[in-house]
Design a protein around this motif. Structure first.
Motif, PDB file in Angstrom:
ATOM      1  N   ALA A   1      12.714   3.999  -0.209  1.00  0.00           N
ATOM      2  CA  ALA A   1      11.402   4.497  -0.617  1.00  0.00           C
ATOM      3  C   ALA A   1      11.545   5.681  -1.567  1.00  0.00           C
ATOM      4  N   SER A   2      12.494   6.572  -1.306  1.00  0.00           N
ATOM      5  CA  SER A   2      12.679   7.732  -2.185  1.00  0.00           C
ATOM      6  C   SER A   2      13.182   7.305  -3.561  1.00  0.00           C
ATOM      7  N   ALA A   3      14.086   6.315  -3.610  1.00  0.00           N
ATOM      8  CA  ALA A   3      14.563   5.824  -4.908  1.00  0.00           C
ATOM      9  C   ALA A   3      13.440   5.136  -5.677  1.00  0.00           C
ATOM     10  N   TYR A   4      12.571   4.418  -4.958  1.00  0.00           N
ATOM     11  CA  TYR A   4      11.431   3.766  -5.598  1.00  0.00           C
ATOM     12  C   TYR A   4      10.521   4.810  -6.228  1.00  0.00           C
ATOM     13  N   ARG A   5      10.254   5.881  -5.502  1.00  0.00           N
ATOM     14  CA  ARG A   5       9.404   6.955  -6.027  1.00  0.00           C
ATOM     15  C   ARG A   5      10.030   7.576  -7.267  1.00  0.00           C
TER      16      ARG A   5
ATOM     17  N   GLN B   1       0.835  -1.207   0.000  1.00  0.00           N
ATOM     18  CA  GLN B   1       0.000   0.000   0.000  1.00  0.00           C
ATOM     19  C   GLN B   1       0.867   1.254   0.000  1.00  0.00           C
ATOM     20  N   ALA B   2       1.986   1.222   0.741  1.00  0.00           N
ATOM     21  CA  ALA B   2       2.902   2.365   0.756  1.00  0.00           C
ATOM     22  C   ALA B   2       3.505   2.579  -0.628  1.00  0.00           C
ATOM     23  N   ALA B   3       3.860   1.498  -1.316  1.00  0.00           N
ATOM     24  CA  ALA B   3       4.429   1.619  -2.661  1.00  0.00           C
ATOM     25  C   ALA B   3       3.437   2.287  -3.609  1.00  0.00           C
ATOM     26  N   GLU B   4       2.155   1.940  -3.483  1.00  0.00           N
ATOM     27  CA  GLU B   4       1.145   2.585  -4.320  1.00  0.00           C
ATOM     28  C   GLU B   4       1.075   4.076  -4.037  1.00  0.00           C
ATOM     29  N   GLN B   5       1.133   4.447  -2.761  1.00  0.00           N
ATOM     30  CA  GLN B   5       1.082   5.865  -2.414  1.00  0.00           C
ATOM     31  C   GLN B   5       2.326   6.616  -2.892  1.00  0.00           C
ATOM     32  N   LEU B   6       3.471   5.971  -2.848  1.00  0.00           N
ATOM     33  CA  LEU B   6       4.697   6.608  -3.351  1.00  0.00           C
ATOM     34  C   LEU B   6       4.573   6.942  -4.837  1.00  0.00           C
ATOM     35  N   GLN B   7       3.889   6.082  -5.583  1.00  0.00           N
ATOM     36  CA  GLN B   7       3.688   6.323  -7.007  1.00  0.00           C
ATOM     37  C   GLN B   7       2.618   7.383  -7.276  1.00  0.00           C
ATOM     38  N   ALA B   8       1.534   7.326  -6.482  1.00  0.00           N
ATOM     39  CA  ALA B   8       0.337   8.095  -6.834  1.00  0.00           C
ATOM     40  C   ALA B   8       0.219   9.439  -6.128  1.00  0.00           C
ATOM     41  N   THR B   9       1.015   9.688  -5.080  1.00  0.00           N
ATOM     42  CA  THR B   9       0.872  10.931  -4.320  1.00  0.00           C
ATOM     43  C   THR B   9       2.229  11.610  -4.139  1.00  0.00           C
ATOM     44  N   GLN B  10       2.166  12.837  -3.649  1.00  0.00           N
ATOM     45  CA  GLN B  10       3.381  13.571  -3.314  1.00  0.00           C
ATOM     46  C   GLN B  10       3.565  13.676  -1.800  1.00  0.00           C
ATOM     47  N   LYS B  11       2.856  12.860  -1.061  1.00  0.00           N
ATOM     48  CA  LYS B  11       2.973  12.898   0.392  1.00  0.00           C
ATOM     49  C   LYS B  11       4.384  12.518   0.824  1.00  0.00           C
ATOM     50  N   SER B  12       4.794  13.027   1.965  1.00  0.00           N
ATOM     51  CA  SER B  12       6.123  12.715   2.479  1.00  0.00           C
ATOM     52  C   SER B  12       6.197  11.242   2.862  1.00  0.00           C
TER      53      SER B  12
END
Length: 296
Positions: A286-290, A247-258
């Motif tokens: 996480a930042s590299a994934y984004r 779920q966090a990975a999806e948010q990293l892709q879809a949002t700009q949240k910290s």
């Protein structure tokens, strides 16, 4: 290359439509190495599946077993069985997925005599090895079906004819235990597993314990551990963490949240712990994934 993914619903049933209502058959010339994390993750479908491993080594998880599949072998996955494939290298595994209703209508004598005993049995899978005569025949027919899908037009009749040949060999040679008690226990166990998974999907943002996960399916903690480990080979808490990370990975892709906000939103009270677990799962920060998903 874009990686492939297996999309499932909350019960792990695959949501892809295999063929059409009029012709419920699909052929997939797939390389498991091209899927996310080099695996086709846990899923099930009402259709049956035949896979041929034409290149590479693959671990297949089906029922409660882990089977190493070698080049030149194949496997039959029965209807409704949770299964997963993991590639160790480039692993071509062409496969067919089709509804048993393609072979005979449900209310017919042929269906009840030859189809139902297999799909309603407690046998989750059948390994197909070239060293065994009837299994080698199935593998050879599978290769003919694959060739027909790639080169033939108007091939539906020939495909169904060959599927019936395969089924005659399968139904005539599989070791089908008498009675359905084990099937009922397996179905009950899978239902309990899916109940606990659904509880996790609904409450992963909260602080939940193994005891709460077990209670959602009216089980003890040891019972919940057994069902998870025998069903999908990980513990309930490990599955909870994996789901939170997904779920966090999806948010990293879809949002700009910290990253810290995403960690909190997905049930991690400690951002540092989240970052460590994310790196373990995705082999990058996480930042590299984004950045990778955003193409930066």
């Amino acid at each position: 290359m874009d990686h492939c993914v297996t999309v499932t619903d909350e019960t792990l049933r695959e949501t892809a439509v295999h063929g059409s209502s009029g012709y419920p058959f699909a052929y997939y010339p797939e390389n498991i190495w091209q899927f996310d994390f080099h695996r086709i993750d846990w899923h099930w479908h009402h259709e049956v599946e035949f896979i041929y491993f034409s290149e590479g080594s693959v671990f297949c998880f089906a029922g409660e077993d882990r089977i190493e599949m070698r080049q030149g072998s194949g496997i039959f996955i029965n209807s409704g069985v949770l299964h997963r494939f993991e590639a160790q290298e480039s692993a071509w595994a062409p496969n067919i997925v089709f509804s048993p209703y393609l072979l005979a209508a449900e209310d017919t004598f042929v269906y009840h005599k030859y189809i139902m005993p297999v799909i309603s049995s407690s046998v989750p899978y059948q390994v197909l090895e070239p060293q065994t005569g009837w299994q080698e025949q199935i593998l050879q027919i599978l290769l003919q079906i694959f060739d027909l899908q790639e080169t033939g037009e108007d091939c539906e009749l020939s495909t169904v004819r060959m599927l019936l040949e395969i089924w005659e060999l399968l139904a005539g040679n599989m070791d089908l235990p008498a009675g359905g008690s084990r099937l009922r226990r397996l179905t009950h166990k899978q239902a309990k597993l899916q109940t606990m998974m659904q509880f996790i999907h609904d409450h992963y943002m909260e602080e939940i314990t193994l005891e709460q996960i077990a209670a959602s399916a009216s089980l003890s903690k040891s019972g919940a551990l057994h069902i998870f480990r025998s069903g999908i080979h990980i513990s309930p808490v490990a599955y909870l963490i994996r789901h939170r990370l997904a779920q966090a990975a999806e948010q990293l892709q879809a949002t700009q949240k910290s990253i810290s906000s995403i960690a909190a939103d997905t049930g991690f009270s400690d951002a540092g712990y989240f970052c460590r677990k994310f790196r373990q799962q995705y082999h990058m920060s996480a930042s590299a994934y984004r950045q990778k998903k955003w193409g930066k």
